[in-house]
Design a protein around this motif. Structure first.
Motif, PDB file in Angstrom:
ATOM      1  N   ALA A 147       0.845  -1.198   0.000  1.00  0.00           N
ATOM      2  CA  ALA A 147       0.000   0.000   0.000  1.00  0.00           C
ATOM      3  C   ALA A 147       0.878   1.245   0.000  1.00  0.00           C
ATOM      4  N   LEU A 148       0.497   2.213  -0.817  1.00  0.00           N
ATOM      5  CA  LEU A 148       1.236   3.472  -0.939  1.00  0.00           C
ATOM      6  C   LEU A 148       0.285   4.639  -0.732  1.00  0.00           C
ATOM      7  N   GLN A 149       0.805   5.711  -0.132  1.00  0.00           N
ATOM      8  CA  GLN A 149       0.018   6.916   0.103  1.00  0.00           C
ATOM      9  C   GLN A 149       0.650   8.082  -0.638  1.00  0.00           C
ATOM     10  N   THR A 150      -0.032   9.204  -0.621  1.00  0.00           N
ATOM     11  CA  THR A 150       0.460  10.400  -1.311  1.00  0.00           C
ATOM     12  C   THR A 150       1.936  10.648  -0.994  1.00  0.00           C
ATOM     13  N   GLY A 151       2.732  10.837  -2.036  1.00  0.00           N
ATOM     14  CA  GLY A 151       4.153  11.141  -1.880  1.00  0.00           C
ATOM     15  C   GLY A 151       5.057   9.931  -1.746  1.00  0.00           C
ATOM     16  N   HIS A 152       4.488   8.747  -1.605  1.00  0.00           N
ATOM     17  CA  HIS A 152       5.314   7.541  -1.476  1.00  0.00           C
ATOM     18  C   HIS A 152       5.869   7.113  -2.834  1.00  0.00           C
ATOM     19  N   ALA A 153       7.016   6.403  -2.794  1.00  0.00           N
ATOM     20  CA  ALA A 153       7.679   5.949  -4.014  1.00  0.00           C
ATOM     21  C   ALA A 153       8.439   4.657  -3.723  1.00  0.00           C
ATOM     22  N   ILE A 154       8.841   3.968  -4.787  1.00  0.00           N
ATOM     23  CA  ILE A 154       9.633   2.752  -4.695  1.00  0.00           C
ATOM     24  C   ILE A 154      10.985   3.018  -5.349  1.00  0.00           C
ATOM     25  N   TYR A 155      12.050   2.666  -4.618  1.00  0.00           N
ATOM     26  CA  TYR A 155      13.422   2.856  -5.103  1.00  0.00           C
ATOM     27  C   TYR A 155      14.112   1.499  -5.229  1.00  0.00           C
ATOM     28  N   VAL A 156      14.997   1.402  -6.222  1.00  0.00           N
ATOM     29  CA  VAL A 156      15.788   0.190  -6.454  1.00  0.00           C
ATOM     30  C   VAL A 156      17.246   0.595  -6.634  1.00  0.00           C
ATOM     31  N   VAL A 157      18.155  -0.234  -6.108  1.00  0.00           N
ATOM     32  CA  VAL A 157      19.591  -0.053  -6.325  1.00  0.00           C
ATOM     33  C   VAL A 157      20.216  -1.427  -6.494  1.00  0.00           C
ATOM     34  N   SER A 158      21.229  -1.512  -7.341  1.00  0.00           N
ATOM     35  CA  SER A 158      21.926  -2.765  -7.619  1.00  0.00           C
ATOM     36  C   SER A 158      23.372  -2.664  -7.136  1.00  0.00           C
ATOM     37  N   ASN A 159      24.025  -3.807  -7.043  1.00  0.00           N
ATOM     38  CA  ASN A 159      25.454  -3.810  -6.721  1.00  0.00           C
ATOM     39  C   ASN A 159      26.315  -3.667  -7.970  1.00  0.00           C
ATOM     40  N   THR A 160      25.679  -3.585  -9.143  1.00  0.00           N
ATOM     41  CA  THR A 160      26.388  -3.555 -10.421  1.00  0.00           C
ATOM     42  C   THR A 160      25.806  -2.458 -11.303  1.00  0.00           C
ATOM     43  N   ALA A 161      26.666  -1.722 -11.970  1.00  0.00           N
ATOM     44  CA  ALA A 161      26.225  -0.635 -12.846  1.00  0.00           C
ATOM     45  C   ALA A 161      25.341  -1.159 -13.977  1.00  0.00           C
ATOM     46  N   SER A 162      24.317  -0.403 -14.321  1.00  0.00           N
ATOM     47  CA  SER A 162      23.453  -0.664 -15.483  1.00  0.00           C
ATOM     48  C   SER A 162      23.030  -2.124 -15.591  1.00  0.00           C
ATOM     49  N   SER A 163      22.454  -2.670 -14.521  1.00  0.00           N
ATOM     50  CA  SER A 163      22.239  -4.120 -14.472  1.00  0.00           C
ATOM     51  C   SER A 163      20.800  -4.586 -14.310  1.00  0.00           C
ATOM     52  N   ILE A 164      19.872  -3.697 -13.963  1.00  0.00           N
ATOM     53  CA  ILE A 164      18.507  -4.126 -13.669  1.00  0.00           C
ATOM     54  C   ILE A 164      17.503  -3.256 -14.416  1.00  0.00           C
ATOM     55  N   ASP A 165      16.545  -3.920 -15.083  1.00  0.00           N
ATOM     56  CA  ASP A 165      15.364  -3.237 -15.606  1.00  0.00           C
ATOM     57  C   ASP A 165      14.233  -3.469 -14.616  1.00  0.00           C
ATOM     58  N   ALA A 166      13.387  -2.455 -14.414  1.00  0.00           N
ATOM     59  CA  ALA A 166      12.289  -2.558 -13.448  1.00  0.00           C
ATOM     60  C   ALA A 166      10.980  -2.102 -14.071  1.00  0.00           C
ATOM     61  N   ILE A 167       9.906  -2.824 -13.726  1.00  0.00           N
ATOM     62  CA  ILE A 167       8.552  -2.414 -14.092  1.00  0.00           C
ATOM     63  C   ILE A 167       7.717  -2.394 -12.815  1.00  0.00           C
ATOM     64  N   LEU A 168       7.117  -1.259 -12.557  1.00  0.00           N
ATOM     65  CA  LEU A 168       6.264  -1.051 -11.392  1.00  0.00           C
ATOM     66  C   LEU A 168       4.820  -0.938 -11.876  1.00  0.00           C
ATOM     67  N   SER A 169       3.963  -1.831 -11.399  1.00  0.00           N
ATOM     68  CA  SER A 169       2.535  -1.789 -11.740  1.00  0.00           C
ATOM     69  C   SER A 169       1.772  -1.320 -10.510  1.00  0.00           C
ATOM     70  N   VAL A 170       0.962  -0.273 -10.693  1.00  0.00           N
ATOM     71  CA  VAL A 170       0.198   0.278  -9.573  1.00  0.00           C
ATOM     72  C   VAL A 170      -1.268   0.454  -9.957  1.00  0.00           C
ATOM     73  N   MET A 171      -2.096   0.459  -8.939  1.00  0.00           N
ATOM     74  CA  MET A 171      -3.502   0.816  -9.087  1.00  0.00           C
ATOM     75  C   MET A 171      -3.726   2.043  -8.211  1.00  0.00           C
ATOM     76  N   GLU A 172      -4.115   3.150  -8.833  1.00  0.00           N
ATOM     77  CA  GLU A 172      -4.349   4.378  -8.087  1.00  0.00           C
ATOM     78  C   GLU A 172      -5.817   4.495  -7.696  1.00  0.00           C
ATOM     79  N   LEU A 173      -6.036   4.995  -6.467  1.00  0.00           N
ATOM     80  CA  LEU A 173      -7.385   5.192  -5.928  1.00  0.00           C
ATOM     81  C   LEU A 173      -7.532   6.656  -5.538  1.00  0.00           C
ATOM     82  N   THR A 174      -8.437   7.338  -6.168  1.00  0.00           N
ATOM     83  CA  THR A 174      -8.615   8.765  -5.866  1.00  0.00           C
ATOM     84  C   THR A 174      -9.881   8.996  -5.076  1.00  0.00           C
TER      85      THR A 174
END
Length: 103
Positions: A76-103
């Motif tokens: 669950a995420l609220q206003t202003g929240h975000a998801i961050y990712v970091v790897s141990n290796t340069a240029s190594s991970i692709d990410a897809i974030l799927s969300v459902m927004e509720l207004t």
């Protein structure tokens, strides 16, 4: 409202996936975060929930093998929240974030 956000070639700097943060007057459900190793060596990933002030670890030093992926589901995420990712290796991970927004 369902939405997808992407970040390509995430490396050793904290990266806000898709530059997405929950808009004002909105709550959201992270349905899935998919991380894919795009290198020819194993990598490790850290994933954080950012509440607008602090990062809280969701996954720490998770191994992703060559050709492999990692999925994290339903946060669950609220206003202003975000998801961050970091790897141990340069240029190594692709990410897809799927969300459902509720207004």
């Amino acid at each position: 409202l369902f939405k997808n956000y992407q970040s390509r070639a995430i490396g050793t700097s904290n990266t806000q996936v898709g530059s997405y943060s929950v808009p004002s007057s909105t709550n959201a459900m992270m349905l899935t975060l998919s991380l894919s190793n795009i290198t020819t060596s194993p990598v490790t990933a850290n994933v954080y929930h950012h509440n607008g002030t602090n990062n809280t670890s969701i996954v720490s030093l998770a191994p992703i093998p060559v050709g492999g992926s990692l999925e994290i589901n339903k946060i669950a995420l609220q206003t202003g929240h975000a998801i961050y990712v970091v790897s141990n290796t340069a240029s190594s991970i692709d990410a897809i974030l799927s969300v459902m927004e509720l207004t």
